[in-house]
Scaffold this motif. Structure first.
Motif, short mmCIF file in Angstrom:
data_model
loop_
_atom_site.label_atom_id
_atom_site.label_comp_id
_atom_site.label_asym_id
_atom_site.label_seq_id
_atom_site.Cartn_x
_atom_site.Cartn_y
_atom_site.Cartn_z
N PRO A 1 -42.18 -5.88 0.53
CA PRO A 1 -42.26 -6.04 1.98
C PRO A 1 -43.67 -6.44 2.39
N PRO A 2 -43.82 -7.08 3.56
CA PRO A 2 -42.69 -7.36 4.47
C PRO A 2 -41.98 -8.68 4.19
N GLY A 3 -42.65 -9.68 3.68
CA GLY A 3 -42.10 -11.03 3.70
C GLY A 3 -40.95 -11.29 2.76
N ALA A 4 -40.95 -10.68 1.59
CA ALA A 4 -39.93 -10.98 0.58
C ALA A 4 -39.26 -9.69 0.15
N PRO B 1 -38.66 -11.87 9.59
CA PRO B 1 -37.59 -12.89 9.65
C PRO B 1 -37.00 -13.24 8.29
N GLY B 2 -37.63 -12.79 7.22
CA GLY B 2 -37.04 -13.02 5.90
C GLY B 2 -37.31 -14.37 5.30
N ALA B 3 -38.44 -14.99 5.65
CA ALA B 3 -38.75 -16.32 5.13
C ALA B 3 -39.35 -16.29 3.73
N GLY B 4 -39.77 -15.11 3.27
CA GLY B 4 -40.39 -15.02 1.95
C GLY B 4 -39.39 -15.26 0.83
N VAL B 5 -39.86 -15.85 -0.25
CA VAL B 5 -39.00 -16.17 -1.40
C VAL B 5 -38.91 -14.94 -2.31
N MET B 6 -37.70 -14.58 -2.68
CA MET B 6 -37.47 -13.41 -3.52
C MET B 6 -37.74 -13.74 -4.99
N ALA B 7 -38.25 -12.78 -5.71
CA ALA B 7 -38.49 -12.93 -7.14
C ALA B 7 -37.47 -12.10 -7.90
N ALA B 8 -37.25 -12.47 -9.14
CA ALA B 8 -36.32 -11.72 -9.99
C ALA B 8 -36.79 -10.27 -10.11
N ALA B 9 -35.82 -9.36 -10.17
CA ALA B 9 -36.14 -7.94 -10.29
C ALA B 9 -35.08 -7.27 -11.12
N PRO B 10 -35.47 -6.32 -11.99
CA PRO B 10 -34.48 -5.61 -12.81
C PRO B 10 -33.60 -4.72 -11.94
N PRO B 11 -32.52 -4.24 -12.50
CA PRO B 11 -31.61 -3.40 -11.70
C PRO B 11 -32.33 -2.20 -11.09
N VAL B 12 -32.03 -1.97 -9.82
CA VAL B 12 -32.56 -0.81 -9.09
C VAL B 12 -31.36 0.02 -8.63
#
Length: 677
Positions: free
Chosen positions: A268-271, A351-362
């Motif tokens: 947070p906050p962007g991605a 607003p959710g404009a950030g690009v998400m990165a891969a993440a292991p299972p949470v």
């Protein structure tokens, strides 16, 4: 004028906790999914406008407020580091005694001074003096009290002016002042030239309680008790005394000690994305996991799949194979899957404009830490009915506690009183008379869900556990701010009626809920009043600060228009009864409830829109009182009064339970003598 104590503090000051047994959170930086730690601090607030800004900021304030001679007000507050760093203009952390008041310009015309009340009391710590007076020059005057006492003793102290919502309410001492011996006479002198004298009377000087016979039993509480233990105690009393008791299951089950499971994915906050289970955590939500996968190939679309308990979000990629899915796109993709067991939302207002990165299972988590034997299902609130004739023919008395979850001492008051009444019935004439002439209803915990959360997760929890917040206020790090203030959820003098002292902000400590009686906890209390029409007296047991109060409890801010005042006859009855009950409290260990903290809520504390005592009084004709157990303790070394907090070490909590149980039994004695006019 019964206590002038509203000052700049009329703004709904509720909401903090001092906890000796276990801190709310370690003093370390919080992670993105962790609530900030809180600490109890004392703030200096210069005036009512600053208090309004402080309340609007969401600060969690206690009922313990102490006006100062310089016109400021000192308050206890439970704050996060972020809140402490962003205090409104003019509000600061108090350090040391308040400076003396600046000299005021003298009036050109002599003012008139009237002594409203001058009383002395003797506690376990010695003699103290309390004076209330008013000046025709209002707050422009500085009033000084000089007194003479027995054995040639004397003293002098300056009074504090009280201005609340633009209304001058008079002058009094910030706290009772110590005297070397019993004060006999006072002289009040004004900088405007006015003077007044008065004889000092004893306080509380109420009717002495009945003397208990030999072998009278008391001291039945040995520890703080969570809701399950409280319910077991009243069930055990019902089993042991079936001819004197009924067990009443109140009709409205609470939300339960349960929450939906959540995970915060990303940075947070962007991605960042908040994922929340559709089911409660205890009903399968805690078994779910979410992962963000990078396909490792170019030009792949955003896809969401569900395999058993695992939700996989395969991120879209560009021509180079780099993930390009934004937080907003991930949220939309998750929520578009039919039958998916979770819902996704953006992080707060981003607003959710950030690009998400891969993440292991949470794995999702409801973040509830109580042992497995603490039920997660909706809770059944219980009342214990006590009396020889429980058929509606006797005067009913309702005692209910823990509307506010963190007030751990308050249920002990009701349990101790119930134990004394039942175990002394066969051996003590005075107790037997009470059970012959009254019909008693005891609810040890109105708010069991919040109480469990206070015991096992966040000891500063004030509200229940129903989260009415929208998604932007419902990420895991905000979980300690959710819930409804049960004692602002009633239907008389409410926020929706335009009264002051509650909040429409779902994160506020005084959140009134989405509507009057939206919560089962408040509906249960009123159900008792509606079902059992013989109830004529009620005591709402709260903490802390050492108050004894009654209606009206709310006003409209514009013009400070209160709910209707009781008639002079009823006002006199409230006060006369209070003095008797306070006499009984003082008999336990010498704790005296201060005269300036005895009176209508709006006079001695603040405006509390939508509180239960007001609805009981105005809609049902029930004399509704409010204990604030936990009076300040005098420190002879520093010669100051010190607050005890919501959860003091049990030695102090036990002593408070003993004295206020005696006070509650004194109220039952008043009900036994009551005759309808």
């Amino acid at each position: 004028m019964h206590g002038l104590r509203a000052s700049a503090v009329v703004l709904l000051i509720v909401g903090s906790t001092f906890l000796a047994p276990a801190p709310s959170a370690p003093a370390v930086a919080a992670g993105p999914a962790d609530p900030e730690p809180v600490s109890l601090v004392t703030l200096s607030v210069p005036d009512a406008a600053a208090m309004e800004r402080l309340v609007a900021s969401g600060a969690d304030l206690t009922e313990r407020v102490r006006p100062q001679a310089d016109g400021s007000v000192r308050i206890d507050a439970v704050l996060t580091p972020s809140q402490l760093a962003a205090l409104p203009e003019g509000v600061s952390r108090a350090a040391g005694p308040a400076p003396p008041a600046a000299p005021k310009a003298t009036t050109t015309r002599q003012d008139q001074v009237v002594v409203e009340r001058a009383v002395w009391f003797r506690s376990r710590d010695g003699y103290f003096l309390s004076v209330e007076a008013s000046s025709s020059a209002a707050e422009a005057a500085t009033l000084t009290v000089t007194w003479q006492g027995r054995r040639g003793t004397s003293g002098q102290a300056e009074m504090v002016a009280y201005v609340d919502a633009g209304a001058y309410l008079g002058h009094q001492f910030s706290t009772p002042v110590p005297a070397d011996d019993r004060p006999l006479r006072i002289t009040v002198t004004s900088t405007g030239g006015g003077t007044a004298q008065a004889r000092v009377r004893e306080w509380p000087d109420g009717a002495r309680p009945d003397q208990n016979g030999r072998g009278y039993q008391k001291d039945f509480v040995t520890q703080y008790m969570p809701p399950a233990q409280l319910n077991e105690r009243i069930k055990a009393l019902h089993r042991q005394f079936p001819r004197l008791t009924d067990l009443i299951a109140l009709p409205y089950r609470t939300n339960g000690y349960r929450r939906h499971a959540q995970a915060l994915i990303g940075t947070p906050p962007g991605a960042a994305v908040v994922v929340t289970s559709n089911a409660y955590g205890s009903e399968g939500g805690n078994d779910l996991s979410v992962e963000l996968a990078a396909p490792g190939a170019p030009d792949r679309p955003l896809r969401v799949t569900v395999s058993g308990k695992l939700i996989t979000v395969s991120l879209a990629t560009d021509a180079s194979g780099t993930p390009v899915s934004t937080a907003a796109q991930v949220v939309a993709a998750v929520n578009a899957v039919p039958g998916i067991p979770v819902k996704a939302s953006l992080y707060r207002t981003d607003p959710g404009a950030g690009v998400m990165a891969a993440a292991p299972p949470v794995q999702l988590d409801d973040f509830l830490n109580a042992p497995a034997d603490v039920p997660r299902a909706p809770a059944q609130v219980l009342a214990l009915r006590i009396g020889e004739r429980r058929d509606g023919s006797r005067t009913g008395v309702l005692a209910y506690a823990q509307e506010h979850a963190r007030e751990w001492v308050t249920p002990l008051v009701t349990i101790e009183a119930a134990e004394r009444l039942l175990r002394n019935h066969a051996r003590d004439r005075a107790t037997r008379r009470l059970l012959e002439r009254t019909d008693i209803f005891i609810v040890p915990t109105v708010n069991p869900d919040g109480a469990n959360y206070s015991f096992y997760d966040f000891n500063s929890q004030r509200k229940n556990m129903t989260n009415h917040c929208p998604a932007q206020q419902s990420d895991p790090a905000l979980r300690n701010t959710w819930g409804v203030d049960v004692n602002r959820n009633y239907a008389v003098g409410s926020l929706s009626d335009g009264y002051f002292g509650a909040s429409a902000n779902c994160q506020s400590g005084t959140y009134a809920g989405p509507g009057e009686h939206s919560e089962p906890e408040s509906r249960n209390v009123i159900w008792l009043a509606q079902k059992y029409r013989n109830i004529r007296f009620a005591m709402n047991v709260h903490s802390y600060g050492g108050f004894f109060m009654w209606p009206p409890g709310a006003y409209k801010l514009d013009g400070r228009v209160t709910l209707p005042r009781p008639t002079p006859q009823d006002e006199a009855y409230f006060l006369r009864s209070a003095r008797t009950i306070e006499q009984a409290i003082a008999g336990e260990r010498g704790t005296v409830i201060w005269p300036q903290q005895t009176g209508p809520v709006t006079d001695v504390l603040y405006s509390a829109a939508g509180n239960s005592a007001d609805e009981l009084w105005y809609d049902h004709g029930i004399y509704g009182w409010d204990f604030e157990v936990g009076a300040d303790l005098w420190d002879p070394a520093t010669r100051t009064w010190e607050g005890v907090g919501f959860q003091p070490p049990f030695e102090e909590g036990h002593a408070e339970a003993m004295e206020f149980a005696t006070g509650l039994i004194s109220l039952i004695g008043i009900a036994a003598d009551h005759k309808e006019r």
